[in-house]
Design a protein around this motif. Structure first.
Motif, short mmCIF file in Angstrom:
data_model
loop_
_atom_site.label_atom_id
_atom_site.label_comp_id
_atom_site.label_asym_id
_atom_site.label_seq_id
_atom_site.Cartn_x
_atom_site.Cartn_y
_atom_site.Cartn_z
N TYR A 144 0.83 -1.21 0.00
CA TYR A 144 0.00 0.00 0.00
C TYR A 144 0.87 1.26 0.00
O TYR A 144 1.95 1.28 0.59
CB TYR A 144 -0.88 0.03 1.26
CG TYR A 144 -2.08 -0.89 1.19
CD1 TYR A 144 -3.31 -0.44 0.73
CD2 TYR A 144 -1.99 -2.21 1.62
CE1 TYR A 144 -4.42 -1.27 0.69
CE2 TYR A 144 -3.09 -3.06 1.59
CZ TYR A 144 -4.30 -2.57 1.12
OH TYR A 144 -5.39 -3.41 1.08
N HIS A 145 0.36 2.29 -0.65
CA HIS A 145 0.96 3.61 -0.50
C HIS A 145 -0.15 4.66 -0.42
O HIS A 145 -1.32 4.37 -0.65
CB HIS A 145 1.98 3.93 -1.60
CG HIS A 145 1.41 3.92 -2.99
ND1 HIS A 145 1.36 2.80 -3.78
CD2 HIS A 145 0.87 4.92 -3.74
CE1 HIS A 145 0.82 3.09 -4.95
NE2 HIS A 145 0.51 4.36 -4.95
N ILE A 146 0.25 5.87 -0.08
CA ILE A 146 -0.72 6.93 0.23
C ILE A 146 -1.11 7.69 -1.02
O ILE A 146 -0.26 8.07 -1.83
CB ILE A 146 -0.12 7.90 1.27
CG1 ILE A 146 0.22 7.15 2.56
CG2 ILE A 146 -1.09 9.05 1.56
CD1 ILE A 146 1.14 7.91 3.49
N ASP A 147 -2.39 7.95 -1.17
CA ASP A 147 -2.90 8.84 -2.21
C ASP A 147 -2.84 10.26 -1.63
O ASP A 147 -3.77 10.73 -0.98
CB ASP A 147 -4.34 8.46 -2.56
CG ASP A 147 -4.93 9.30 -3.69
OD1 ASP A 147 -4.37 10.37 -3.98
OD2 ASP A 147 -5.96 8.89 -4.25
N PHE A 148 -1.71 10.92 -1.86
CA PHE A 148 -1.49 12.23 -1.24
C PHE A 148 -2.40 13.31 -1.80
O PHE A 148 -2.75 14.26 -1.10
CB PHE A 148 -0.02 12.64 -1.35
CG PHE A 148 0.84 12.05 -0.27
CD1 PHE A 148 0.78 12.54 1.03
CD2 PHE A 148 1.71 11.00 -0.54
CE1 PHE A 148 1.58 12.02 2.04
CE2 PHE A 148 2.52 10.46 0.46
CZ PHE A 148 2.44 10.97 1.75
N ASP A 149 -2.80 13.20 -3.06
CA ASP A 149 -3.73 14.18 -3.62
C ASP A 149 -5.06 14.12 -2.89
O ASP A 149 -5.63 15.15 -2.51
CB ASP A 149 -3.93 13.94 -5.12
CG ASP A 149 -2.70 14.27 -5.94
OD1 ASP A 149 -1.86 15.06 -5.46
OD2 ASP A 149 -2.56 13.73 -7.05
N ASP A 150 -5.55 12.91 -2.70
CA ASP A 150 -6.81 12.74 -1.96
C ASP A 150 -6.63 13.14 -0.50
O ASP A 150 -7.53 13.75 0.10
CB ASP A 150 -7.27 11.29 -2.06
CG ASP A 150 -8.56 11.04 -1.30
OD1 ASP A 150 -9.61 11.51 -1.75
OD2 ASP A 150 -8.51 10.38 -0.23
N PHE A 151 -5.48 12.80 0.08
CA PHE A 151 -5.19 13.16 1.47
C PHE A 151 -5.30 14.68 1.65
O PHE A 151 -5.92 15.16 2.61
CB PHE A 151 -3.79 12.68 1.84
CG PHE A 151 -3.42 12.90 3.28
CD1 PHE A 151 -3.79 11.99 4.25
CD2 PHE A 151 -2.68 14.01 3.67
CE1 PHE A 151 -3.44 12.18 5.58
CE2 PHE A 151 -2.33 14.22 4.99
CZ PHE A 151 -2.71 13.29 5.96
N GLU A 152 -4.73 15.43 0.71
CA GLU A 152 -4.79 16.89 0.84
C GLU A 152 -6.21 17.41 0.64
O GLU A 152 -6.64 18.34 1.34
CB GLU A 152 -3.84 17.57 -0.13
CG GLU A 152 -3.91 19.09 -0.07
CD GLU A 152 -2.57 19.79 -0.19
OE1 GLU A 152 -2.45 20.95 0.28
OE2 GLU A 152 -1.64 19.17 -0.75
N ARG A 153 -6.95 16.81 -0.29
CA ARG A 153 -8.34 17.23 -0.48
C ARG A 153 -9.15 17.04 0.79
O ARG A 153 -9.94 17.91 1.17
CB ARG A 153 -8.98 16.44 -1.63
CG ARG A 153 -8.61 16.92 -3.02
CD ARG A 153 -9.51 16.33 -4.09
NE ARG A 153 -9.41 14.87 -4.15
CZ ARG A 153 -8.52 14.22 -4.91
NH1 ARG A 153 -7.66 14.92 -5.65
NH2 ARG A 153 -8.50 12.91 -4.93
N LYS A 154 -8.94 15.93 1.46
CA LYS A 154 -9.70 15.65 2.68
C LYS A 154 -9.26 16.58 3.81
O LYS A 154 -10.09 17.05 4.60
CB LYS A 154 -9.51 14.18 3.08
CG LYS A 154 -10.00 13.18 2.02
CD LYS A 154 -11.49 13.22 1.82
CE LYS A 154 -11.96 12.43 0.61
NZ LYS A 154 -11.57 11.03 0.59
#
Length: 392
Positions: A144-154
């Motif tokens: 697994y790795h992090i979806d940083f674009d989605d993380f920032e949106r949230k």
């Protein structure tokens, strides 16, 4: 040569064990809840036996030696220098999560979680009157790795006020890298989001990986976080109910301390206090051997699955003792497969949907912290049960 016997088959059924006595059928092999089948480090047993001989078990005070043991352990083991005043003790990490959320959020606000996620996160968020915001981890190439674009949106959502991190991650098995932690914190700081880091599995790390306490990454991380940890998972003492909330920010710490007292999780078990000190002062050699043994179990699982259950995939386990199995190659949902394994193979595992209805579908969680003979028996049962899917 190993000094400690992790192959010993200690009988736990009939001891009011939540893990072993929850299944009604005595033939069930429980490989579900995060509870190890290994006897604790001898230093812990010795400390508790000496306390029992006193014969009185009233309310306990937490001594200076307790705080010293924590400070010394994390500096020696993890290179993290923390101060005694940052530490608040409580009965467990789940109560600590709830107290942190009550101190840092208002009802109706959002708490961000990376799914699939430890199932108690969901109940703690709901019980705090908050809403769940999910940053689904990206499953790719067996990890697994992090979806940083989605993380920032949230994080950018003005209703999101807390990010509830799991490091090492349960159930995905990741031990987050320093640069990942730093990037998560930078985004949280940008949007005014506080980090609460559940680090209960911090001592359970596989060879080639290194646990990094969130607060140790930088001054910015230290000042924007609340760390929750306990020796309960790594030293198998969850029933003794002891955990710590570590927070460098005095104002935030006061609010959390207030929540701990309001919710009356401020009185701890005298045996938990002693067990923590014994673990942190005399349990390191035992812990190193434990991690090596668990790694051997993990290698056994990978080999067995590849040979006997090739339609399953073992997600890379960097930390914890919880194998996350990809079962998407089978013609069953996670819930159906879990039910089938219980009824037909007499093996109790966790369905992935416990950890997120969408993010956990297609997975099951398997606890491998048990003697190797018991693990092999469980795997053989699973293999026979799933033979119809795997060409057997």
């Amino acid at each position: 040569m190993a000094k400690y016997d992790f192959d010993k088959l200690t009988e736990r059924r009939g001891t009011n064990s939540y893990k072993w006595d929850s299944p009604v059928d005595a033939d069930v092999l429980p490989m579900w809840v995060a509870d190890m089948d290994f006897e604790v480090a001898p230093a812990i047993t010795k400390a508790l036996q000496e306390r029992v001989t006193q014969g009185i078990f009233g309310y306990t005070m937490v001594p200076d030696s307790y705080y010293e043991a924590i400070v010394d352990w994390f500096k020696r083991r993890h290179g993290w220098t923390l101060e005694r005043d940052w530490i608040l003790y409580t009965t467990g990490v789940v109560p600590a999560v709830s107290c942190a959320l009550k101190a840092l959020t208002l009802p109706g606000e959002k708490v961000l979680v990376q799914t699939p996620a430890y199932n108690c996160f969901f109940s703690s968020i709901a019980n705090s009157g908050c809403q769940l915001a999910e940053n689904e981890l990206i499953y790719e190439n067996g990890t697994y790795h992090i979806d940083f674009d989605d993380f920032e949106r949230k994080c950018a959502d003005e209703k999101t006020t807390v990010f509830l991190l799991c490091n090492p991650h349960n159930p995905a098995g990741r031990v987050w890298k320093r640069e990942e932690l730093e990037r998560m914190n930078a985004i949280c700081l940008k949007h005014g989001v506080k980090v609460v880091s559940d680090e209960i599995h911090c001592e359970l790390v596989m060879p080639g990986f290194r646990f990094v306490p969130f607060a140790s990454v930088s001054a910015a991380c230290r000042d924007n976080c609340v760390v929750l940890n306990s020796p309960s998972k790594a030293f198998n003492i969850a029933g003794l109910q002891i955990a710590n909330i570590i927070c460098a920010d005095a104002a935030v710490r006061r609010r959390i301390d207030r929540a701990v007292n309001i919710n009356e999780v401020c009185d701890v078990n005298p045996f938990g206090v002693l067990a923590l000190q014994a673990a942190y002062t005399a349990g390191e050699e035992w812990l190193d051997e434990l991690n090596a043994y668990i790694h051997g179990n993990y290698e056994l699982v990978k080999d067995f699955v590849a040979k006997e259950m090739p339609k399953l995939k073992v997600v890379r386990m960097e930390g914890t003792y919880l194998v996350w199995l990809d079962v998407m190659g089978l013609e069953s949902t996670s819930d159906e497969l879990t039910d089938k394994l219980l009824k037909e193979a007499k093996v109790m595992v966790n369905s992935g949907t416990m950890y997120g209805r969408r993010a956990g579908e297609g997975f099951i969680r398997l606890n491998i912290a048990c003697p190797r003979a018991r693990l092999l028996e469980g795997l053989k049962r699973m293999g026979r049960c799933l033979a119809e899917y795997n060409g057997g």
